[in-house]
Scaffold this active site. Sequence first.
Site, mmCIF file in Angstrom:
data_model
loop_
_atom_site.group_PDB
_atom_site.id
_atom_site.type_symbol
_atom_site.label_atom_id
_atom_site.label_comp_id
_atom_site.label_asym_id
_atom_site.label_seq_id
_atom_site.Cartn_x
_atom_site.Cartn_y
_atom_site.Cartn_z
ATOM 1 N N ARG A 227 0.833 -1.204 0.000
ATOM 2 C CA ARG A 227 0.000 0.000 0.000
ATOM 3 C C ARG A 227 0.866 1.250 0.000
ATOM 4 O O ARG A 227 1.806 1.370 0.768
ATOM 5 C CB ARG A 227 -0.912 0.031 1.223
ATOM 6 C CG ARG A 227 -1.678 1.362 1.250
ATOM 7 C CD ARG A 227 -2.873 1.371 2.085
ATOM 8 N NE ARG A 227 -3.565 2.648 1.943
ATOM 9 C CZ ARG A 227 -4.579 2.993 2.664
ATOM 10 N NH1 ARG A 227 -5.070 2.166 3.566
ATOM 11 N NH2 ARG A 227 -5.169 4.158 2.486
ATOM 12 N N ARG B 251 -6.862 1.980 -3.411
ATOM 13 C CA ARG B 251 -5.684 1.416 -2.762
ATOM 14 C C ARG B 251 -5.749 -0.100 -2.830
ATOM 15 O O ARG B 251 -6.817 -0.679 -2.973
ATOM 16 C CB ARG B 251 -5.571 1.863 -1.314
ATOM 17 C CG ARG B 251 -6.802 1.547 -0.468
ATOM 18 C CD ARG B 251 -7.338 2.831 0.044
ATOM 19 N NE ARG B 251 -8.424 2.681 0.987
ATOM 20 C CZ ARG B 251 -9.446 3.498 0.993
ATOM 21 N NH1 ARG B 251 -9.547 4.444 0.093
ATOM 22 N NH2 ARG B 251 -10.382 3.388 1.890
ATOM 23 N N ASP C 16 -6.672 -1.799 2.675
ATOM 24 C CA ASP C 16 -6.973 -0.816 3.722
ATOM 25 C C ASP C 16 -7.508 -1.593 4.925
ATOM 26 O O ASP C 16 -8.574 -2.197 4.839
ATOM 27 C CB ASP C 16 -8.014 0.194 3.234
ATOM 28 C CG ASP C 16 -8.341 1.255 4.275
ATOM 29 O OD1 ASP C 16 -7.435 1.621 5.055
ATOM 30 O OD2 ASP C 16 -9.498 1.710 4.313
ATOM 31 N N ASP D 224 -8.760 -1.319 8.726
ATOM 32 C CA ASP D 224 -9.220 -0.407 9.759
ATOM 33 C C ASP D 224 -9.624 -1.184 11.007
ATOM 34 O O ASP D 224 -10.085 -2.315 10.921
ATOM 35 C CB ASP D 224 -10.456 0.380 9.291
ATOM 36 C CG ASP D 224 -10.149 1.359 8.178
ATOM 37 O OD1 ASP D 224 -9.094 2.006 8.240
ATOM 38 O OD2 ASP D 224 -10.967 1.471 7.257
#
Length: 114
Positions: free
Chosen positions: A36, A45, A48, A50
């Site tokens: 990334r 991207r 990701d 989170d």
Amino acid sequence: KEDQSDFLNQVVELESVLAPEELLTVLLAIEQKIGRVRHEKWGARSIDIDILYYGNRKHCTEALTLPHPGIPERRFVLVPLCEIAAEFMHPILHKKNEQLLVECVDPLPVKRLD
């Protein structure tokens, strides 16, 4: 951001002995190892990762806010989240994930891939 290609999204539940910011450091290292590169906020991207919730913990620093503030606004997060934790109560909004999904005004479609 709507002017990008479709993407895959998933939600997983895990247990960790790491503090929230330590876990974030590990997750960011995984993103970097996979390749990334951060060019544009909310841009396309390769990966990701989170942290949505950390149990019922509330946490707010420059690096990390828990629960993730975007949960109620993102259908692509709420749909898979409800598949594994529909009954989980948001520790700030005091609403179950399933209620957040019903109230979500995000118009973008979410399609389940089997």
